[in-house]
Design a protein around this motif. Structure first.
Motif, PDB file in Angstrom:
ATOM      1  N   HIS A   1       5.302   2.497   8.335  1.00 32.84           N
ATOM      2  CA  HIS A   1       4.702   3.328   7.842  1.00 32.84           C
ATOM      3  C   HIS A   1       4.068   2.379   6.494  1.00 32.84           C
ATOM      4  CE1 HIS A   1       2.474   5.755   5.140  1.00 32.84           C
ATOM      5  NE2 HIS A   1       1.450   6.550   5.780  1.00 32.84           N
ATOM      6  N   VAL A   2       3.431   2.326   6.204  1.00 29.62           N
ATOM      7  CA  VAL A   2       3.351   1.502   4.792  1.00 29.62           C
ATOM      8  C   VAL A   2       2.323   2.447   3.965  1.00 29.62           C
ATOM      9  CG1 VAL A   2       1.457  -0.345   3.282  1.00 29.62           C
ATOM     10  CG2 VAL A   2       2.745  -0.743   5.774  1.00 29.62           C
ATOM     11  N   LYS A   3       2.718   2.859   2.736  1.00 31.76           N
ATOM     12  CA  LYS A   3       2.337   3.706   1.805  1.00 31.76           C
ATOM     13  C   LYS A   3       0.819   3.291   1.438  1.00 31.76           C
ATOM     14  CE  LYS A   3       3.177   4.753  -2.940  1.00 31.76           C
ATOM     15  NZ  LYS A   3       4.107   4.911  -3.930  1.00 31.76           N
ATOM     16  N   GLY A   4      -0.010   4.091   1.145  1.00 29.32           N
ATOM     17  CA  GLY A   4      -0.985   3.950   0.956  1.00 29.32           C
ATOM     18  C   GLY A   4      -2.291   4.067   2.171  1.00 29.32           C
ATOM     19  N   ILE A   5      -1.533   3.863   3.254  1.00 33.76           N
ATOM     20  CA  ILE A   5      -2.389   3.579   4.673  1.00 33.76           C
ATOM     21  C   ILE A   5      -2.152   4.574   5.648  1.00 33.76           C
ATOM     22  CG2 ILE A   5      -3.046   2.507   6.759  1.00 33.76           C
ATOM     23  CD1 ILE A   5      -1.558  -0.558   5.940  1.00 33.76           C
ATOM     24  N   ASP A   6      -3.137   5.325   5.549  1.00 38.60           N
ATOM     25  CA  ASP A   6      -3.283   7.286   5.903  1.00 38.60           C
ATOM     26  C   ASP A   6      -3.246   7.366   7.579  1.00 38.60           C
ATOM     27  OD1 ASP A   6      -0.915   7.942   4.048  1.00 38.60           O
ATOM     28  OD2 ASP A   6      -2.497   8.107   2.714  1.00 38.60           O
ATOM     29  N   ASN A   7      -4.359   6.181   8.083  1.00 40.33           N
ATOM     30  CA  ASN A   7      -5.360   6.823   8.876  1.00 40.33           C
ATOM     31  C   ASN A   7      -5.667   4.891   9.797  1.00 40.33           C
ATOM     32  OD1 ASN A   7      -7.487   5.921   8.123  1.00 40.33           O
ATOM     33  ND2 ASN A   7      -8.480   6.784   6.819  1.00 40.33           N
ATOM     34  N   ARG A   8      -5.685   5.635  10.792  1.00 42.04           N
ATOM     35  CA  ARG A   8      -5.953   4.305  12.307  1.00 42.04           C
ATOM     36  C   ARG A   8      -7.110   3.257  11.138  1.00 42.04           C
ATOM     37  NH1 ARG A   8      -4.981   4.729  18.000  1.00 42.04           N
ATOM     38  NH2 ARG A   8      -5.462   3.087  18.651  1.00 42.04           N
ATOM     39  N   ASP A   9      -8.073   3.497  10.313  1.00 47.90           N
ATOM     40  CA  ASP A   9      -9.042   2.685  10.334  1.00 47.90           C
ATOM     41  C   ASP A   9      -8.266   2.004   9.870  1.00 47.90           C
ATOM     42  OD1 ASP A   9     -10.602   3.237  11.669  1.00 47.90           O
ATOM     43  OD2 ASP A   9     -11.496   4.799  10.711  1.00 47.90           O
ATOM     44  N   GLN A  10      -7.495   2.323   8.332  1.00 51.18           N
ATOM     45  CA  GLN A  10      -7.162   1.479   7.272  1.00 51.18           C
ATOM     46  C   GLN A  10      -6.057   0.496   8.223  1.00 51.18           C
ATOM     47  OE1 GLN A  10      -5.504   4.902   4.890  1.00 51.18           O
ATOM     48  NE2 GLN A  10      -7.205   4.449   2.890  1.00 51.18           N
ATOM     49  N   ALA A  11      -5.318   0.896   8.768  1.00 46.12           N
ATOM     50  CA  ALA A  11      -3.752   0.007   8.880  1.00 46.12           C
ATOM     51  C   ALA A  11      -4.637  -1.272  10.653  1.00 46.12           C
ATOM     52  CB  ALA A  11      -3.329   1.125  11.086  1.00 46.12           C
ATOM     53  N   GLY A  12      -6.310  -0.948  10.862  1.00 48.70           N
ATOM     54  CA  GLY A  12      -6.725  -1.982  11.771  1.00 48.70           C
ATOM     55  C   GLY A  12      -7.059  -2.882  10.546  1.00 48.70           C
ATOM     56  N   GLN A  13      -7.147  -1.951   9.320  1.00 47.88           N
ATOM     57  CA  GLN A  13      -8.438  -3.440   8.150  1.00 47.88           C
ATOM     58  C   GLN A  13      -6.553  -4.153   7.664  1.00 47.88           C
ATOM     59  OE1 GLN A  13      -9.628  -1.452   5.298  1.00 47.88           O
ATOM     60  NE2 GLN A  13     -12.109  -0.494   6.547  1.00 47.88           N
ATOM     61  N   ARG A  14      -5.474  -4.415   8.041  1.00 44.63           N
ATOM     62  CA  ARG A  14      -4.819  -4.634   7.958  1.00 44.63           C
ATOM     63  C   ARG A  14      -3.971  -5.297   8.274  1.00 44.63           C
ATOM     64  NH1 ARG A  14      -2.615  -3.195   3.324  1.00 44.63           N
ATOM     65  NH2 ARG A  14      -1.123  -4.539   2.258  1.00 44.63           N
ATOM     66  N   SER A  15      -4.784  -5.358   9.876  1.00 44.25           N
ATOM     67  CA  SER A  15      -4.276  -6.861  11.140  1.00 44.25           C
ATOM     68  C   SER A  15      -3.614  -8.087  10.771  1.00 44.25           C
ATOM     69  CB  SER A  15      -5.093  -6.146  12.299  1.00 44.25           C
ATOM     70  OG  SER A  15      -4.309  -7.013  13.794  1.00 44.25           O
ATOM     71  N   GLU A  16      -2.567  -8.374  11.369  1.00 46.51           N
ATOM     72  CA  GLU A  16      -2.782 -10.294  11.150  1.00 46.51           C
ATOM     73  C   GLU A  16      -2.432  -9.973   9.888  1.00 46.51           C
ATOM     74  OE1 GLU A  16      -2.744 -12.296  13.968  1.00 46.51           O
ATOM     75  OE2 GLU A  16      -2.761  -9.791  15.033  1.00 46.51           O
ATOM     76  N   GLU A  17      -2.042  -9.538   9.096  1.00 51.10           N
ATOM     77  CA  GLU A  17      -1.513 -10.270   7.657  1.00 51.10           C
ATOM     78  C   GLU A  17       0.165 -10.200   7.570  1.00 51.10           C
ATOM     79  OE1 GLU A  17      -1.508  -6.733   4.289  1.00 51.10           O
ATOM     80  OE2 GLU A  17      -3.071  -8.083   4.197  1.00 51.10           O
ATOM     81  N   ARG A  18      -0.078 -11.369   7.074  1.00 54.61           N
ATOM     82  CA  ARG A  18       1.114 -11.959   7.596  1.00 54.61           C
ATOM     83  C   ARG A  18       2.266 -11.451   5.842  1.00 54.61           C
ATOM     84  NH1 ARG A  18       1.673 -16.032  11.021  1.00 54.61           N
ATOM     85  NH2 ARG A  18      -0.754 -16.448  11.765  1.00 54.61           N
ATOM     86  N   PHE A  19       3.571 -11.311   5.784  1.00 52.18           N
ATOM     87  CA  PHE A  19       3.894 -11.114   4.485  1.00 52.18           C
ATOM     88  C   PHE A  19       5.744 -11.644   4.905  1.00 52.18           C
ATOM     89  CE2 PHE A  19       4.055  -7.846   7.825  1.00 52.18           C
ATOM     90  CZ  PHE A  19       5.504  -7.475   8.072  1.00 52.18           C
ATOM     91  N   SER A  20       6.003 -11.491   3.607  1.00 54.45           N
ATOM     92  CA  SER A  20       7.016 -12.431   3.375  1.00 54.45           C
ATOM     93  C   SER A  20       8.293 -11.543   2.343  1.00 54.45           C
ATOM     94  CB  SER A  20       6.809 -13.926   2.621  1.00 54.45           C
ATOM     95  OG  SER A  20       5.988 -14.030   2.667  1.00 54.45           O
ATOM     96  N   ARG A  21       9.475 -11.998   1.908  1.00 56.97           N
ATOM     97  CA  ARG A  21      10.597 -11.408   1.521  1.00 56.97           C
ATOM     98  C   ARG A  21      10.996 -12.589   0.444  1.00 56.97           C
ATOM     99  NH1 ARG A  21      16.290 -11.940   2.048  1.00 56.97           N
ATOM    100  NH2 ARG A  21      16.464 -13.668   3.911  1.00 56.97           N
ATOM    101  N   ASN A  22      11.594 -12.259  -0.861  1.00 57.24           N
ATOM    102  CA  ASN A  22      12.298 -13.237  -1.488  1.00 57.24           C
ATOM    103  C   ASN A  22      13.403 -14.163  -1.026  1.00 57.24           C
ATOM    104  OD1 ASN A  22      10.987 -13.028  -3.776  1.00 57.24           O
ATOM    105  ND2 ASN A  22      12.384 -11.132  -4.534  1.00 57.24           N
ATOM    106  N   ALA A  23      13.345 -15.041  -0.999  1.00 55.69           N
ATOM    107  CA  ALA A  23      14.420 -15.739  -0.541  1.00 55.69           C
ATOM    108  C   ALA A  23      15.727 -16.194  -1.138  1.00 55.69           C
ATOM    109  CB  ALA A  23      13.451 -18.140  -0.776  1.00 55.69           C
ATOM    110  N   GLU A  24      16.695 -15.983  -0.743  1.00 52.41           N
ATOM    111  CA  GLU A  24      17.970 -15.884  -1.612  1.00 52.41           C
ATOM    112  C   GLU A  24      18.363 -16.885  -1.203  1.00 52.41           C
ATOM    113  OE1 GLU A  24      17.762 -10.805  -2.900  1.00 52.41           O
ATOM    114  OE2 GLU A  24      18.037 -12.051   0.198  1.00 52.41           O
TER     115      GLU A  24
END
Length: 94
Positions: A71-94
């Motif tokens: 669950h992503v903060k600020g995404i509270d329904n199916r429509d909002q979740a569908g809009q983020r589909s295929e979004e790639r994400f990263s983390r800090n390299a250490e």
């Protein structure tokens, strides 16, 4: 979502949003980590929006059958979740 300062910071691609899960804004995560559930340990996650890294805040996540759901903060329904589909994400390299 908080902004991070520079695109030149080193990041590692760890996954992408693969679709939605349920009706309360949960998303399916495709994890590039091994084992796949380790992605939940790598926080925060970042995505690029208009050339600026932004933080994705995960409120909770778990393994669900053969996938990871979160669950992503600020995404509270199916429509909002569908809009983020295929979004790639990263983390800090250490």
């Amino acid at each position: 979502m908080a902004l991070t300062p520079h695109l030149d910071e080193k990041k590692l691609l760890v996954g992408k949003i693969n679709g939605f899960f349920g009706v309360q804004g949960w998303v399916k995560i495709f994890s590039y980590t091994e084992p796949r559930k380790n992605i939940l340990e790598y926080q925060p996650w970042f995505f690029i929006d208009n050339g600026v890294y932004k933080v994705i805040e995960i409120t909770t996540g778990r393994e669900q059958s053969k996938t990871i759901v979160a669950h992503v903060k600020g995404i509270d329904n199916r429509d909002q979740a569908g809009q983020r589909s295929e979004e790639r994400f990263s983390r800090n390299a250490e």
